[in-house]
Design an enzyme around this catalytic site. Structure first.
Site, PDB file in Angstrom:
ATOM      1  CG  ASN A 102      39.204  48.757  38.236  1.00  0.00           C
ATOM      2  OD1 ASN A 102      39.536  48.464  37.097  1.00  0.00           O
ATOM      3  ND2 ASN A 102      38.287  48.067  38.911  1.00  0.00           N
ATOM      4  CD  GLU A 103      34.960  47.536  36.421  1.00  0.00           C
ATOM      5  OE1 GLU A 103      34.205  47.258  37.359  1.00  0.00           O
ATOM      6  OE2 GLU A 103      35.094  46.814  35.419  1.00  0.00           O
ATOM      7  CG  ASN A 155      38.016  46.907  33.512  1.00  0.00           C
ATOM      8  OD1 ASN A 155      39.033  47.004  32.840  1.00  0.00           O
ATOM      9  ND2 ASN A 155      37.971  47.208  34.797  1.00  0.00           N
ATOM     10  CE1 TYR A 165      35.758  39.807  33.550  1.00  0.00           C
ATOM     11  CE2 TYR A 165      35.098  42.088  33.917  1.00  0.00           C
ATOM     12  CZ  TYR A 165      36.000  41.058  34.101  1.00  0.00           C
ATOM     13  OH  TYR A 165      37.146  41.261  34.830  1.00  0.00           O
ATOM     14  CE1 TYR A 168      30.011  38.761  36.883  1.00  0.00           C
ATOM     15  CE2 TYR A 168      31.743  40.095  35.911  1.00  0.00           C
ATOM     16  CZ  TYR A 168      31.283  39.303  36.938  1.00  0.00           C
ATOM     17  OH  TYR A 168      32.086  39.040  38.011  1.00  0.00           O
ATOM     18  CD  GLU A 206      38.972  44.186  35.388  1.00  0.00           C
ATOM     19  OE1 GLU A 206      37.844  43.646  35.539  1.00  0.00           O
ATOM     20  OE2 GLU A 206      39.481  44.939  36.235  1.00  0.00           O
ATOM     21  CD1 TRP A 232      38.865  39.497  36.662  1.00  0.00           C
ATOM     22  CD2 TRP A 232      40.507  41.029  36.659  1.00  0.00           C
ATOM     23  NE1 TRP A 232      39.019  39.945  37.950  1.00  0.00           N
ATOM     24  CE2 TRP A 232      40.025  40.881  37.969  1.00  0.00           C
ATOM     25  CE3 TRP A 232      41.554  41.930  36.417  1.00  0.00           C
ATOM     26  CZ2 TRP A 232      40.549  41.616  39.040  1.00  0.00           C
ATOM     27  CZ3 TRP A 232      42.061  42.649  37.466  1.00  0.00           C
ATOM     28  CH2 TRP A 232      41.553  42.494  38.773  1.00  0.00           C
ATOM     29  CE  LYS A 268      34.728  37.117  36.058  1.00  0.00           C
ATOM     30  NZ  LYS A 268      34.380  37.317  37.491  1.00  0.00           N
TER      31      LYS A 268
HETATM   32  C1  GCB Z   1      35.694  43.961  37.342  1.00  0.00           C
HETATM   33  C2  GCB Z   1      36.602  44.500  38.369  1.00  0.00           C
HETATM   34  C3  GCB Z   1      37.421  43.422  39.052  1.00  0.00           C
HETATM   35  C4  GCB Z   1      36.558  42.211  39.320  1.00  0.00           C
HETATM   36  C5  GCB Z   1      36.028  41.689  38.006  1.00  0.00           C
HETATM   37  C6  GCB Z   1      35.112  40.476  38.158  1.00  0.00           C
HETATM   38  O1  GCB Z   1      35.250  44.619  36.453  1.00  0.00           O
HETATM   39  O2  GCB Z   1      37.445  45.526  37.901  1.00  0.00           O
HETATM   40  O3  GCB Z   1      37.972  43.929  40.219  1.00  0.00           O
HETATM   41  O4  GCB Z   1      37.219  41.226  40.021  1.00  0.00           O
HETATM   42  O5  GCB Z   1      35.303  42.678  37.365  1.00  0.00           O
HETATM   43  O6  GCB Z   1      35.604  39.364  38.119  1.00  0.00           O
HETATM   44  O7  GCB Z   1      33.918  40.663  38.328  1.00  0.00           O
END
Ligand code: GCB
Length: 594
Positions: A409-410, A463, A465, A469, A500, A545, A564
């Protein structure tokens, strides 16, 4: 590795319950040989559970280093002349185990099982003392990685992932018996040929004997049989396993000698196929769309301890909302979870615990470090990662619910070093299991055109946001940027699963004008994402997520954990749950009535 089961030739005894327990931050127990007698102190801890939230004490929650668990168990009198095995479903992150004074097992990695043949140390009818020391320390050579730093208040664990470093005996512990000559492993790979099902099987045994297998349908009727340790069973008029309907056959495996059954084992088998073709993800030859979540094993008080009540409740909430699938973010989940998914037709992306191979995110603790180097993530780390992949595939390859391996992951994936690190791991995964596609969850620091690892993957997993973000509070800009980014990825000609997307949301916070952190904003972010996904045909999946709010370490961007969740930590729906339900249940209906 076979899961312990009761069969006509095998018996198991769960060791779950309250064990003696001791904290040992100074590591005294290893030199004082605490396994030789009762543990010092009067603490007790339940198995399975994390120990961190049991005691109202910051030293317990933030404990770093060894803890000790101990129990006494009587070996059933009927187990004379049998092979006796002690199995831990998980010990996070590593453990050493003694039976009486004998060291019987040692294991690295917090989320896969390990076992030891303890026949020499446990006679039928005797009571034996089982002691385990469990260490939660993360280092550059553990998966997940971390680093311990000296601080004025003492040693502190730094990690590079966004969930609380829960530790302890998170899953069941078993004592079980098998005959001395026994079935030691079974592998199945299934296929479909028109209305005919194919089950390719391979049985490994310890000790002499012949193998025979019988496949029975869900009603117990025999549908195929064969002799020999490997072969292909043909199933006429097959009832396939498919998303939404977890139809299972049972493969009865018998080891015989002189016609008599020496050992018997039964493995549930779902007959289905998985294939990536162009930008499509096919299950049984039909395009599949992943709806659902990235999740965590995380509940109040028990932390990452497995719990059957939450297991059922979480699956039923997923069914209620119309989720077809989930990812075991960010580590292999309890085997009970996969078995439930098998039986109920949920689709699983199965992930290793390789989360945080990335020091690029200062806020997550990476500041000042280089991800891949001789002194940080290095060749030794890669070997630990490779072993984590081997153990994941060995444990989960027979689950029909598992359709895609996620090997990280990431991670940092935009550098030459990343490419060199990952290339052999992709090759290894494919060698271990040529029947499933392989991927990893890519992060925003490695966008299209810069990521050096995505071309190794069969499925692009993103993933992202946008609206949280990125472009916080400005969904019009977020939508514009996200569509452009996604269209670039779609140009690669592979299926894309958004692994995500989402926004932190405090339940009960409302506003007529949707503002970040409010329930209205979470819904708006998800709806913006859906508008983008619906314009890019290569998008074959959407995992919000997160399923539920979950615990994290302290941080200025976390309010009592990561918020989240579409459900709160105690599983109450936020407004977004209803929006998702409207979208996902209508697409589910469309699929079912097609
Ligand atoms: C991500 C991660 C995850 C975090 C999420 C977040 O990209 O994979 O583990 O919890 O972001 O909420 O920032």
């Amino acid at each position: 590795m076979l899961r312990p089961r009761d069969t006509p030739t095998r018996e198991r005894k769960p060791l779950d319950g309250l064990w003696r327990f001791a904290f040992d931050a100074e590591g005294a127990g290893r030199t004082e040989e605490w396994w030789r007698g009762p543990l010092p102190g009067a603490l007790e801890a339940p198995v399975p559970a994390s120990y961190n939230d049991l005691f109202p004490d910051p030293a317990a929650r933030d404990h770093l280093g060894d803890v000790w668990y101990q129990t006494r168990v009587r070996v059933p009198a009927g187990w004379r002349d049998r092979r006796i095995v002690l199995r831990f479903d998980a010990a996070t992150h590593r453990a050493v185990v003694w039976v009486g004074g004998a060291r019987v097992a040692e294991h690295e990695g917090g989320y896969t099982p390990f076992e030891a043949d303890i026949t020499a140390h446990a006679a039928a009818g005797d009571e034996v003392r089982v002691t385990a020391v469990v260490d939660n320390t993360l280092s550059w050579q553990s998966i997940p990685p971390g680093v311990v730093e000296e601080a004025p208040g003492g040693r502190r664990q730094r990690s590079f992932h966004d969930f609380f470093n829960y530790a302890g005996l998170h899953r069941s512990v078993w004592l079980y018996s098998t005959p001395v000559a026994h079935v030691s492993d079974v592998t199945v790979v299934t296929g479909l040929d028109g209305g005919r099902g194919l089950v390719e099987y391979r049985v490994e045994t310890a000790g002499a004997g012949d193998v025979r297998v019988v496949l029975r349908d869900a009603a117990g009727a025999e549908v195929a049989r064969a002799q020999g340790a490997s072969g292909v069973l043909e199933v006429p008029d097959v009832h396939p396993w498919r998303p939404g309907e977890g139809y299972l056959y049972d493969l009865h495996v018998e080891l015989t000698a002189g016609g008599a059954v020496v050992d018997a084992y039964a493995l549930p088998v779902g007959i289905r196929t998985v294939e990536v073709r162009g930008t499509e993800f096919l299950i049984n030859g039909e395009p599949f769309h992943f709806t659902g979540f990235g999740r965590h094993e995380d509940t109040p008080v028990r932390g990452k301890g497995h719990d059957d009540a939450y297991l059922v409740h979480d699956f039923e909430l997923m069914r209620w909302i119309g989720a077809s699938s989930f990812r075991t973010s960010h580590y292999p989940y309890a085997e009970e979870v996969l078995e439930y998914a098998d039986r109920h037709g949920f689709v699983v992306i199965d992930e290793t615990a390789a989360v945080g191979l990335n020091t690029g995110l200062g806020l997550l603790g990476g500041e000042g470090y280089t991800t891949y180097s001789e002194d940080t993530v290095n060749a030794a780390t890669r070997e630990v990662h490779a072993q984590a992949i081997r153990e994941l595939v060995a444990r989960d390859r027979n689950h029909p619910s598992v359709v895609l391996w996620s090997i990280a992951n990431e991670p940092e994936s935009q550098t030459d070093a990343a490419r060199a690190y990952f290339e052999p791991l992709f090759a290894l995964t494919r060698e271990l299991d040529p029947s499933r596609p392989v991927g990893f969850a890519n992060m925003v620091l490695a966008p299209h055109g810069e990521c050096r690892v995505s071309e190794l993957a069969d499925v692009i997993m993103l993933n992202r946001y946008y609206g949280w973000y990125l472009h916080t509070g400005d969904l019009a800009s977020a939508e514009h940027a996200w569509l452009a980014a996604l269209e670039a990825w779609a140009g690669d000609g592979k299926p894309i699963v958004i692994t995500e997307y989402g926004a932190d949301t405090v339940q009960g916070l409302h506003g007529v004008v949707a503002q970040p952190w409010s329930e209205e904003y979470q819904t708006a972010v998800l709806e913006m994402n859906h508008r983008v996904f619906d314009r890019v045909p290569a998008v074959v999946g959407e995992h919000v997520w997160n399923f539920a709010d979950f615990a994290t370490g302290p941080g200025i961007f976390r309010v009592d954990g990561n918020r989240k969740g579409v459900f709160t930590r105690d599983r109450r729906p936020k407004a977004a749950a209803y929006a998702l339900r409207r979208r996902w249940r209508s697409s589910l209906l469309e699929t079912l009535t097609k």
